[in-house]
Design an enzyme around this catalytic site. Structure first.
Site, PDB file in Angstrom:
ATOM      1  N   LYS A  94       0.806  -1.236   0.000  1.00 11.25           N
ATOM      2  CA  LYS A  94       0.000   0.000   0.000  1.00 11.25           C
ATOM      3  C   LYS A  94       0.839   1.286   0.000  1.00 11.25           C
ATOM      4  O   LYS A  94       0.407   2.297  -0.524  1.00 11.25           O
ATOM      5  CB  LYS A  94      -0.928   0.025   1.224  1.00 11.25           C
ATOM      6  CG  LYS A  94      -2.082  -0.950   1.144  1.00 11.25           C
ATOM      7  CD  LYS A  94      -3.011  -0.735   2.339  1.00 11.25           C
ATOM      8  CE  LYS A  94      -4.146  -1.715   2.357  1.00 11.25           C
ATOM      9  NZ  LYS A  94      -5.091  -1.453   3.454  1.00 11.25           N
ATOM     10  N   ASP A 128      -9.628   3.431   2.471  1.00 13.86           N
ATOM     11  CA  ASP A 128      -9.674   2.940   3.856  1.00 13.86           C
ATOM     12  C   ASP A 128     -10.172   4.035   4.806  1.00 13.86           C
ATOM     13  O   ASP A 128     -10.952   3.766   5.727  1.00 13.86           O
ATOM     14  CB  ASP A 128      -8.287   2.473   4.315  1.00 13.86           C
ATOM     15  CG  ASP A 128      -7.936   1.086   3.781  1.00 13.86           C
ATOM     16  OD1 ASP A 128      -8.859   0.291   3.519  1.00 13.86           O
ATOM     17  OD2 ASP A 128      -6.725   0.809   3.621  1.00 13.86           O
TER      18      ASP A 128
HETATM   19  P1  NAP Z   1       0.429  -3.315  10.651  1.00 12.37           P
HETATM   20  O1  NAP Z   1       0.800  -2.151   9.815  1.00 12.37           O
HETATM   21  O2  NAP Z   1       1.309  -4.518  10.684  1.00 12.37           O
HETATM   22  O3  NAP Z   1       0.247  -2.775  12.169  1.00 12.37           O
HETATM   23  C1  NAP Z   1       0.042  -3.675  13.222  1.00 12.37           C
HETATM   24  C2  NAP Z   1      -0.213  -2.906  14.512  1.00 12.37           C
HETATM   25  O4  NAP Z   1      -0.571  -3.870  15.520  1.00 12.37           O
HETATM   26  C3  NAP Z   1       1.006  -2.144  15.041  1.00 12.37           C
HETATM   27  O5  NAP Z   1       0.572  -0.936  15.611  1.00 12.37           O
HETATM   28  C4  NAP Z   1       1.544  -3.111  16.107  1.00 12.37           C
HETATM   29  O6  NAP Z   1       2.248  -2.463  17.152  1.00 12.37           O
HETATM   30  C5  NAP Z   1       0.251  -3.658  16.671  1.00 12.37           C
HETATM   31  N1  NAP Z   1       0.429  -4.932  17.386  1.00 12.37           N
HETATM   32  C6  NAP Z   1       0.769  -6.128  16.855  1.00 12.37           C
HETATM   33  N2  NAP Z   1       0.832  -7.063  17.834  1.00 12.37           N
HETATM   34  C7  NAP Z   1       0.530  -6.421  19.001  1.00 12.37           C
HETATM   35  C8  NAP Z   1       0.432  -6.849  20.360  1.00 12.37           C
HETATM   36  N3  NAP Z   1       0.660  -8.120  20.718  1.00 12.37           N
HETATM   37  N4  NAP Z   1       0.096  -5.932  21.300  1.00 12.37           N
HETATM   38  C9  NAP Z   1      -0.142  -4.644  20.952  1.00 12.37           C
HETATM   39  N5  NAP Z   1      -0.067  -4.186  19.682  1.00 12.37           N
HETATM   40  C10 NAP Z   1       0.280  -5.063  18.720  1.00 12.37           C
HETATM   41  O7  NAP Z   1      -1.021  -3.869  10.255  1.00 12.37           O
HETATM   42  P2  NAP Z   1      -2.212  -3.057   9.526  1.00 12.37           P
HETATM   43  O8  NAP Z   1      -2.066  -3.157   8.061  1.00 12.37           O
HETATM   44  O9  NAP Z   1      -2.302  -1.727  10.169  1.00 12.37           O
HETATM   45  O10 NAP Z   1      -3.487  -3.957   9.909  1.00 12.37           O
HETATM   46  C11 NAP Z   1      -3.920  -4.067  11.259  1.00 12.37           C
HETATM   47  C12 NAP Z   1      -5.222  -4.861  11.334  1.00 12.37           C
HETATM   48  O11 NAP Z   1      -6.269  -4.122  10.712  1.00 12.37           O
HETATM   49  C13 NAP Z   1      -5.169  -6.220  10.601  1.00 12.37           C
HETATM   50  O12 NAP Z   1      -5.865  -7.169  11.379  1.00 12.37           O
HETATM   51  C14 NAP Z   1      -5.929  -5.949   9.319  1.00 12.37           C
HETATM   52  O13 NAP Z   1      -6.545  -7.123   8.781  1.00 12.37           O
HETATM   53  C15 NAP Z   1      -6.965  -4.953   9.804  1.00 12.37           C
HETATM   54  N6  NAP Z   1      -7.503  -4.125   8.720  1.00 12.37           N
HETATM   55  C16 NAP Z   1      -8.850  -4.198   8.495  1.00 12.37           C
HETATM   56  C17 NAP Z   1      -9.409  -3.417   7.530  1.00 12.37           C
HETATM   57  C18 NAP Z   1     -10.893  -3.494   7.317  1.00 12.37           C
HETATM   58  O14 NAP Z   1     -11.367  -3.017   6.273  1.00 12.37           O
HETATM   59  N7  NAP Z   1     -11.646  -4.059   8.247  1.00 12.37           N
HETATM   60  C19 NAP Z   1      -8.621  -2.545   6.743  1.00 12.37           C
HETATM   61  C20 NAP Z   1      -7.258  -2.484   6.995  1.00 12.37           C
HETATM   62  C21 NAP Z   1      -6.704  -3.291   8.000  1.00 12.37           C
HETATM   63  P3  NAP Z   1       3.851  -2.238  17.056  1.00 12.37           P
HETATM   64  O15 NAP Z   1       4.039  -1.000  16.234  1.00 12.37           O
HETATM   65  O16 NAP Z   1       4.264  -2.068  18.460  1.00 12.37           O
HETATM   66  O17 NAP Z   1       4.436  -3.472  16.397  1.00 12.37           O
END
Ligand code: NAP
Length: 268
Positions: free
Chosen positions: A66, A99
């Site tokens: 992205k 998004d």
């Molecule tokens: P990402 O860029 O990898 O970010 C992951 C986030 O989760 C980071 O802030 C990370 O913190 C945090 N995290 C991971 N493990 C953790 C833990 N054990 N405790 C606390 N924080 C933790 O992922 P993303 O692309 O933003 O996506 C995040 C989620 O949103 C995914 O499940 C995705 O499927 C969902 N999503 C849904 C939609 C929708 O349309 N519903 C759209 C987009 C994304 P750190 O920085 O400390 O590692």
């Protein structure tokens, strides 16, 4: 002649987008087909140009492409401001981000206006970037709380020109949750059954809890929020709305949200 669309990402096999978009094309009787394509980073440029040369109508772009995509597909204002795009339209040859507006539409369609509200965003990754931008553009005051606190501070600094935003760590989370009107989980916590950062004792019935995680649909966080009497919004709600906005960018037609939502919920 059939027009092709698709989503590119790595991994991609569990994407719900083909079910959702093909349901909308079928419901509208459009001669279109949407597929999922596994594209590694090193082939991203070739894949996008290949799709353009093959006459595809457009693409969705998902993790991990992205951010990089806007280096070679011109970004519209929103995706430029966010620093990431999830939609490419080959008519305009532009990249868009749906998004942010998908998240806002999810709140709006559940009767929630964020104007003047205090919103706690959990996480500072890719999804948090888009959600925070959408919230600020719609007049919310945002606190970003992230496990890695410096990432929250960096994201808040980047977003500050769009509104009132502050970045912090996850310490004293109970107090941060207590003063929020809306709590949005953008972390991956919840993908594993039984995990949550926020529990019922931290919430109350005046709050709104929105979880972006959509697999499982009813996460532990949403179950805890229901126990506390809070209003809940699940991740499928947003998935469908960001998808519908991409569909509209490509076709100029508003797709049937109910058909998209039914197929996404069935597929998950
Ligand atoms: P990402 O860029 O990898 O970010 C992951 C986030 O989760 C980071 O802030 C990370 O913190 C945090 N995290 C991971 N493990 C953790 C833990 N054990 N405790 C606390 N924080 C933790 O992922 P993303 O692309 O933003 O996506 C995040 C989620 O949103 C995914 O499940 C995705 O499927 C969902 N999503 C849904 C939609 C929708 O349309 N519903 C759209 C987009 C994304 P750190 O920085 O400390 O590692």
């Amino acid at each position: 002649m059939i027009t092709f669309y698709g989503v590119i990402g790595d991994p991609i096999e569990h994407s719900l987008s083909p079910a959702m978009h093909n349901a909308a094309f079928d419901a509208l009787g459009m001669d279109c087909y949407y597929g999922a394509f596994h594209v590694k980073g090193r082939f991203l440029y070739e894949a996008v140009n290949g799709a353009r040369c093959l006459g595809f109508g457009g693409l969705n772009v998902t993790v991990p492409h992205k951010e990089i995509i806007i280096r070679f597909v011109p970004a519209d204002e929103t995706s430029h401001d966010i620093g990431a795009a999830n939609t490419i339209d080959f008519k305009t040859n532009k990249a868009y981000n749906t998004d942010a507006s998908g998240a806002i539409a999810s709140l709006r369609d559940n009767g929630v206006s964020v104007k003047g509200k205090r919103v706690l965003v959990l996480g500072a990754g890719g999804a948090a970037r888009a959600v925070t931008y959408g919230l600020l553009k719609n007049g919310a005051a945002v606190t970003i709380a992230n496990r890695t606190a410096p990432k929250a501070a960096d994201l808040a600094a980047y977003m500050r020109e769009y509104g009132d935003v502050f970045g912090t760590g996850m310490d004293n989370l109970k107090e941060k949750v207590a003063i929020a009107d809306v709590i949005i989980n953008t972390t991956t916590v919840g993908l594993n059954e039984g995990e949550t950062l926020v529990t019922a004792d931290m919430l109350n019935e005046k709050q709104v809890v929105f979880d972006l995680v959509y697999r499982p649909v009813e996460t532990k966080l949403l179950r805890e929020a229901k126990l506390a009497g809070a209003k809940t919004i699940d991740g499928i709600t947003m998935l469908v709305r960001q998808g519908a906005l991409s569909f509209e960018v490509w076709t100029g037609v508003k797709p049937p949200l109910d058909a998209m939502e039914r197929s996404a919920r069935d597929a998950v």
